[in-house]
Write a protein that holds these residues in place. Structure first.
Motif, PDB file in Angstrom:
ATOM      1  N   LEU A 306       0.824  -1.205   0.000  1.00 14.97           N
ATOM      2  CA  LEU A 306       0.000   0.000   0.000  1.00 14.97           C
ATOM      3  C   LEU A 306       0.859   1.256   0.000  1.00 14.97           C
ATOM      4  N   GLN A 307       2.008   1.188   0.662  1.00 16.66           N
ATOM      5  CA  GLN A 307       2.902   2.345   0.711  1.00 16.66           C
ATOM      6  C   GLN A 307       3.445   2.706  -0.668  1.00 16.66           C
ATOM      7  N   ASN A 308       3.498   1.737  -1.569  1.00 17.23           N
ATOM      8  CA  ASN A 308       3.964   2.021  -2.932  1.00 17.23           C
ATOM      9  C   ASN A 308       2.953   2.851  -3.720  1.00 17.23           C
ATOM     10  N   ILE A 309       1.699   2.868  -3.227  1.00 17.93           N
ATOM     11  CA  ILE A 309       0.625   3.587  -3.919  1.00 17.93           C
ATOM     12  C   ILE A 309       0.293   4.894  -3.228  1.00 17.93           C
ATOM     13  N   THR A 310       0.139   4.847  -1.910  1.00 16.02           N
ATOM     14  CA  THR A 310      -0.185   6.050  -1.138  1.00 16.02           C
ATOM     15  C   THR A 310       0.546   5.993   0.194  1.00 16.02           C
ATOM     16  N   ASP A 311       1.443   6.905   0.382  1.00 15.07           N
ATOM     17  CA  ASP A 311       2.280   6.877   1.594  1.00 15.07           C
ATOM     18  C   ASP A 311       1.842   7.979   2.552  1.00 15.07           C
ATOM     19  N   SER A 312       0.576   7.961   2.938  1.00 18.77           N
ATOM     20  CA  SER A 312       0.045   8.998   3.819  1.00 18.77           C
ATOM     21  C   SER A 312       0.553   8.798   5.245  1.00 18.77           C
ATOM     22  N   PRO A 313       0.580   9.854   6.051  1.00 18.97           N
ATOM     23  CA  PRO A 313       1.035   9.711   7.446  1.00 18.97           C
ATOM     24  C   PRO A 313       0.133   8.774   8.255  1.00 18.97           C
ATOM     25  N   ILE A 314      -1.162   8.731   7.922  1.00 21.25           N
ATOM     26  CA  ILE A 314      -2.075   7.834   8.649  1.00 21.25           C
ATOM     27  C   ILE A 314      -1.757   6.384   8.315  1.00 21.25           C
ATOM     28  N   LEU A 315      -1.423   6.125   7.050  1.00 16.92           N
ATOM     29  CA  LEU A 315      -0.982   4.778   6.676  1.00 16.92           C
ATOM     30  C   LEU A 315       0.290   4.406   7.436  1.00 16.92           C
ATOM     31  N   LYS A 338       8.808  10.277  12.506  1.00 13.17           N
ATOM     32  CA  LYS A 338       8.676  10.815  11.151  1.00 13.17           C
ATOM     33  C   LYS A 338       7.329  11.513  10.944  1.00 13.17           C
ATOM     34  N   VAL A 339       6.251  10.904  11.458  1.00 17.48           N
ATOM     35  CA  VAL A 339       4.901  11.454  11.205  1.00 17.48           C
ATOM     36  C   VAL A 339       4.438  12.428  12.292  1.00 17.48           C
ATOM     37  N   GLU A 340       5.187  12.522  13.374  1.00 15.78           N
ATOM     38  CA  GLU A 340       4.762  13.367  14.499  1.00 15.78           C
ATOM     39  C   GLU A 340       4.504  14.818  14.110  1.00 15.78           C
ATOM     40  N   PRO A 341       5.362  15.455  13.304  1.00 13.46           N
ATOM     41  CA  PRO A 341       5.100  16.868  12.962  1.00 13.46           C
ATOM     42  C   PRO A 341       3.758  17.079  12.259  1.00 13.46           C
ATOM     43  N   VAL A 342       3.291  16.068  11.544  1.00 17.75           N
ATOM     44  CA  VAL A 342       2.029  16.197  10.796  1.00 17.75           C
ATOM     45  C   VAL A 342       0.824  15.814  11.645  1.00 17.75           C
ATOM     46  N   ARG A 344       0.654  15.086  15.250  1.00 15.93           N
ATOM     47  CA  ARG A 344       0.546  15.429  16.669  1.00 15.93           C
ATOM     48  C   ARG A 344      -0.486  16.533  16.899  1.00 15.93           C
ATOM     49  N   GLY A 345      -1.441  16.261  17.779  1.00 18.16           N
ATOM     50  CA  GLY A 345      -2.456  17.230  18.130  1.00 18.16           C
ATOM     51  C   GLY A 345      -3.582  17.368  17.115  1.00 18.16           C
ATOM     52  N   ARG A 346      -3.482  16.648  15.986  1.00 14.87           N
ATOM     53  CA  ARG A 346      -4.496  16.774  14.928  1.00 14.87           C
ATOM     54  C   ARG A 346      -5.206  15.457  14.653  1.00 14.87           C
ATOM     55  N   TYR A 347      -4.585  14.364  15.087  1.00 15.43           N
ATOM     56  CA  TYR A 347      -5.143  13.041  14.825  1.00 15.43           C
ATOM     57  C   TYR A 347      -4.947  12.230  16.097  1.00 15.43           C
ATOM     58  N   TYR A 348      -6.032  12.099  16.874  1.00 15.83           N
ATOM     59  CA  TYR A 348      -5.847  11.590  18.233  1.00 15.83           C
ATOM     60  C   TYR A 348      -5.345  10.153  18.270  1.00 15.83           C
ATOM     61  N   TYR A 349      -5.542   9.383  17.194  1.00 14.28           N
ATOM     62  CA  TYR A 349      -4.994   8.027  17.156  1.00 14.28           C
ATOM     63  C   TYR A 349      -3.464   8.050  17.242  1.00 14.28           C
ATOM     64  N   PHE A 350      -2.871   9.163  16.776  1.00 16.88           N
ATOM     65  CA  PHE A 350      -1.408   9.260  16.854  1.00 16.88           C
ATOM     66  C   PHE A 350      -0.951   9.150  18.298  1.00 16.88           C
ATOM     67  N   GLU A 351      -1.576   9.957  19.187  1.00 16.28           N
ATOM     68  CA  GLU A 351      -1.191   9.902  20.594  1.00 16.28           C
ATOM     69  C   GLU A 351      -1.445   8.519  21.195  1.00 16.28           C
ATOM     70  N   LEU A 352      -2.533   7.869  20.774  1.00 16.55           N
ATOM     71  CA  LEU A 352      -2.853   6.537  21.306  1.00 16.55           C
ATOM     72  C   LEU A 352      -1.798   5.511  20.903  1.00 16.55           C
ATOM     73  N   VAL A 353      -1.425   5.521  19.606  1.00 18.07           N
ATOM     74  CA  VAL A 353      -0.418   4.562  19.137  1.00 18.07           C
ATOM     75  C   VAL A 353       0.935   4.847  19.791  1.00 18.07           C
ATOM     76  N   LYS A 354       1.297   6.123  19.854  1.00 13.60           N
ATOM     77  CA  LYS A 354       2.583   6.476  20.465  1.00 13.60           C
ATOM     78  C   LYS A 354       2.594   6.105  21.953  1.00 13.60           C
ATOM     79  N   ALA A 355       1.492   6.381  22.637  1.00 13.86           N
ATOM     80  CA  ALA A 355       1.411   6.033  24.059  1.00 13.86           C
ATOM     81  C   ALA A 355       1.491   4.527  24.262  1.00 13.86           C
TER      82      ALA A 355
END
Length: 393
Positions: A306-315, A338-342, A344-355
């Motif tokens: 999937l990363q070869n097609i769409t390499d979004s930060p959520i992916l 790598k994805v933290e600057p994009v 952090r604070g905008r996609y709450y799943y980020f904090e959950l996965v990082k935590a």
């Protein structure tokens, strides 16, 4: 107005905004674009005042059509617009697809601007919802929509002919991208009073199915496959008023008809695309009973495709979760950084996965990150889930 009344108005707004917009645009023409939106907003404000304590019209859509039409006519008279349109009744026909077609075919509007305008006006999504889904700032979204509105407004009354069968590959790609975005906003409704919006997802599904009957592009089938697998699990996502994670869901509640539809539309393509791989991933999750190392290695391979097609930060975040399950914390941390600057604070799943990642490493910072995730959302159901499954366990 009580809570049930508010839910009713919110549901009506989501269900009918796009239909009202498309109908008024179809009948009056694009010259009136600036005041069509005002007329619809005024209509829902009137509904807020009048639909109190169960005094809701039997035909809600018909009521909304009449009020919106009359409001628009009043604005036209007040602003001394030259009126040149055919009188129409509240026929309640859904004109969204023909307006969607017209916008997709517009050659002087950038792809991103088309997408934002369609999400807002054809599907009635809020700016905050679009921002959460696209990771674009609210101000940037608003300005994009304003510019698109001005470009579309040029010229007089506009007919919207054409069939989706005539769309070129890049144009149908934009259609699928929009419908995918609409479905995801409904599926993970972070700005709604609930944590998902079933009606929005079904609307995206129904429109995709209609387009599938007009266009042979296999990506549309794969999108329907992906939607079907997600919809199949809706009955198990909530139990006794509480959010239920995928791995805790009661599989007996899954809708077998939608699962069958998912596999029916999962036609192997000559060339891989995003929706085919995502449908494969979701179906693999659903059909598996043993989430062992072999399973997570398989998922990791799918995500790499999937990363070869769409390499979004959520992916990237999904890849990180996979690596975490494989105890590859060092690689997972690299992705998080790598994805933290994009995110952090905008996609709450980020904090959950990082935590979760730092908790696995027994780091003291994990609790602080869970609290950040908690502060980033307003939905009681999600807050309760985070408290019970991360902070209180």
């Amino acid at each position: 107005m009580n809570h049930d009344d508010e839910i009713n108005i919110e549901g009506s707004y989501r269900a009918y905004y796009g239909k009202l917009y498309a109908s008024l645009l179809h009948h009056f023409g694009k010259s009136y674009i600036p005041i069509i939106e005002d007329a619809i907003q005024n209509t829902f404000l009137k509904a807020l005042r009048q639909w109190k304590h169960g005094r809701i019209p039997e035909n809600k859509l018909g009521w909304l059509f009449i009020v919106a039409k009359n409001d628009l006519l009043n604005q036209i008279k007040k602003e001394a617009f030259q009126i040149n349109y055919i009188e129409f009744d509240a026929d309640q026909q859904d004109y969204r697809l023909e307006v969607l077609y017209y916008i997709i075919k517009a050659t002087d509007i950038p792809k991103k601007a088309k997408t934002l305008f369609i999400l807002k006006n054809i599907f009635g999504l809020h700016i905050k919802e679009i921002s959460a889904s696209t990771l674009l700032g609210e101000e940037a979204i608003y300005k994009n929509i304003q510019r698109t509105r001005k470009r579309l407004q040029k010229g007089g009354r506009q007919k919207f002919p054409g069939s989706f069968s005539a769309l070129k590959p890049l144009e149908i790609a934009l259609v699928t991208e929009v419908l995918y975005g609409v479905f995801n906003i409904g599926y993970d409704a972070v700005e709604s009073k609930s944590f998902f919006n079933y009606d929005v997802c079904l609307e995206a599904y129904a429109l995709t199915k209609t387009i599938k009957n007009q266009h042979a592009d296999v990506r549309i089938k794969h999108l329907l496959s992906l939607f079907s697998f997600h919809i199949a699990r809706f009955g198990s996502r909530k139990a006794k008023g509480k959010m239920v994670s995928f791995f805790d869901q009661d599989k007996s509640l899954w809708n077998q008809s939608f699962i069958n539809a998912g596999f029916h539309y999962l036609e192997k393509p000559d060339q891989l695309n995003q929706y085919y791989i995502e449908a494969l991933i979701v179906s693999s999750y659903m059909m598996e009973n043993n989430y062992d190392e072999g399973f997570w290695n398989k998922m990791s391979s799918c995500y790499k495709l999937l990363q070869n097609i769409t390499d979004s930060p959520i992916l990237q975040l999904n890849v990180c979760y996979c690596l975490m399950q494989l105890n590859q914390e060092e690689e997972a941390i690299k992705i998080i950084e790598k994805v933290e600057p994009v995110l952090r604070g905008r996609y709450y799943y980020f904090e959950l996965v990082k935590a979760s990642l730092y908790k696995k490493n027994k780091s003291e910072i994990s609790k602080e990150l869970f609290l950040k995730a908690l502060n980033n959302i307003s939905q009681p159901v999600r807050k309760q889930y985070i408290l019970e499954h991360f902070l209180l366990e």
